[in-house]
Design a protein around this motif. Structure first.
Motif, PDB file in Angstrom:
ATOM      1  N   ALA A 152       0.825  -1.207   0.000  1.00 31.42           N
ATOM      2  CA  ALA A 152       0.000   0.000   0.000  1.00 31.42           C
ATOM      3  C   ALA A 152       0.861   1.258   0.000  1.00 31.42           C
ATOM      4  O   ALA A 152       0.597   2.213  -0.757  1.00 31.42           O
TER       5      ALA A 152
ATOM      6  N   ALA B  95      -6.658  -3.046   1.933  1.00 33.45           N
ATOM      7  CA  ALA B  95      -7.207  -2.662   3.235  1.00 33.45           C
ATOM      8  C   ALA B  95      -8.223  -3.673   3.741  1.00 33.45           C
ATOM      9  O   ALA B  95      -8.422  -3.806   4.959  1.00 33.45           O
ATOM     10  N   SER B  96      -8.856  -4.416   2.843  1.00 33.01           N
ATOM     11  CA  SER B  96      -9.857  -5.397   3.262  1.00 33.01           C
ATOM     12  C   SER B  96      -9.233  -6.554   4.031  1.00 33.01           C
ATOM     13  O   SER B  96      -9.934  -7.274   4.753  1.00 33.01           O
TER      14      SER B  96
END
Length: 281
Positions: free
Chosen positions: A222, A251-252
């Protein structure tokens, strides 16, 4: 200078600029991912009280801090980098010096250990940098180089079973393309053992670390994508919408993202030069 000229000048530089805010996130993730590997290898090389160590391209404080604890007050740790802004200097148990290992002379003194992690793959003058590090070793001293080999394992998601993984791998291909444009040698890691032997080092060995998935792997992915976001868009390698979708997938917590293998290679400077072969015998 026109905007186009400024953009071209910027594009010549290091892709992952340490001055960007995301650099701190990358350093933290890299530290969590690779410090245990690096510390095990340094410990196996025998780093101990009184050693003199040069940490090349330190980036952050974790490795020079670990070295300083091992060598104690009788030892020395010199941490160098092109950008030293992420290394605290006041009260640090190590020296911090701005230095370009591919262009500048090696620091004064001789070292029991010289270590560089994820440095040479990005240095255009790699051979000069390697020579500088070898020259800085005392006889019997160790050089430990750790670098990635993105060409050996090029995927963000080796298990490409759905559209989320396909998108991750396409963005990773874009990242590799940007690295290559700036002179990074994407198959560099595998060459380290040969380079160490060619440089005259002995007792050369190497191994590799390849984390398949971890929270820090996602954090590194990320931070890296956010840092190169504009370059990906400018190069037509991904759209803004695709990048946001990829970041949301990370992010999940359901996306298994990995890194390129980290190859560690080490060798020792001979205690004395071998005698030239006598052809008359």
């Amino acid at each position: 200078m026109t905007d186009d000229e400024a953009a071209r000048e910027r594009d010549k530089g290091y892709l992952l600029d340490n001055r960007q805010a995301e650099a701190g996130e990358r350093f933290a993730a890299l530290s969590r991912l690779f410090d245990p590997v690096t510390f095990r290898r340094l410990g196996a090389l025998g780093v101990a009280e009184g050693w003199s160590c040069w940490e090349v391209g330190a980036g952050g404080p974790s490795v020079p801090g670990w070295l300083a604890e091992r060598v104690g007050e009788k030892g020395r740790v010199l941490a160098t980098d092109l950008d030293t802004s992420w290394m605290p200097q006041a009260g640090a148990p190590y020296e911090v010096v701005r230095h370009d290992v591919g262009a500048d002379e090696a620091p004064e003194g001789s070292f029991d250990l010289v270590h560089a992690r994820l440095v040479l793959v990005h240095v255009p003058r790699r051979e000069a940098a390697l020579r500088a590090m070898v020259r800085a070793l005392r006889p019997g001293g160790w050089l430990l180089l750790e670098d990635a080999d993105p060409a050996l394992q090029p995927l963000a998601c080796p298990d490409e079973y759905g559209p989320e993984q396909e998108l991750a791998n396409r963005i990773r291909r874009g990242f590799r393309a940007l690295l290559a444009e700036r002179g990074a040698q994407l198959d560099f890691g595998r060459t380290l053992p040969r380079l160490l032997r060619t440089a005259g080092l002995v007792d050369v060995e190497a191994d590799a670390y390849f984390p398949i998935t971890s929270p820090m792997g996602g954090a590194l992915e990320a931070a890296t994508v956010r840092q190169i976001r504009d370059r990906l868009i400018e190069g037509g390698l991904a759209t803004a919408e695709e990048i946001e979708e990829h970041l949301a997938n990370i992010a999940s917590g359901s996306l298994d993202t990995t890194t390129a293998p980290l190859i560690s290679a080490w060798g020792r400077k001979p205690l004395s030069r071998p005698r030239p072969h006598d052809e008359t015998r």
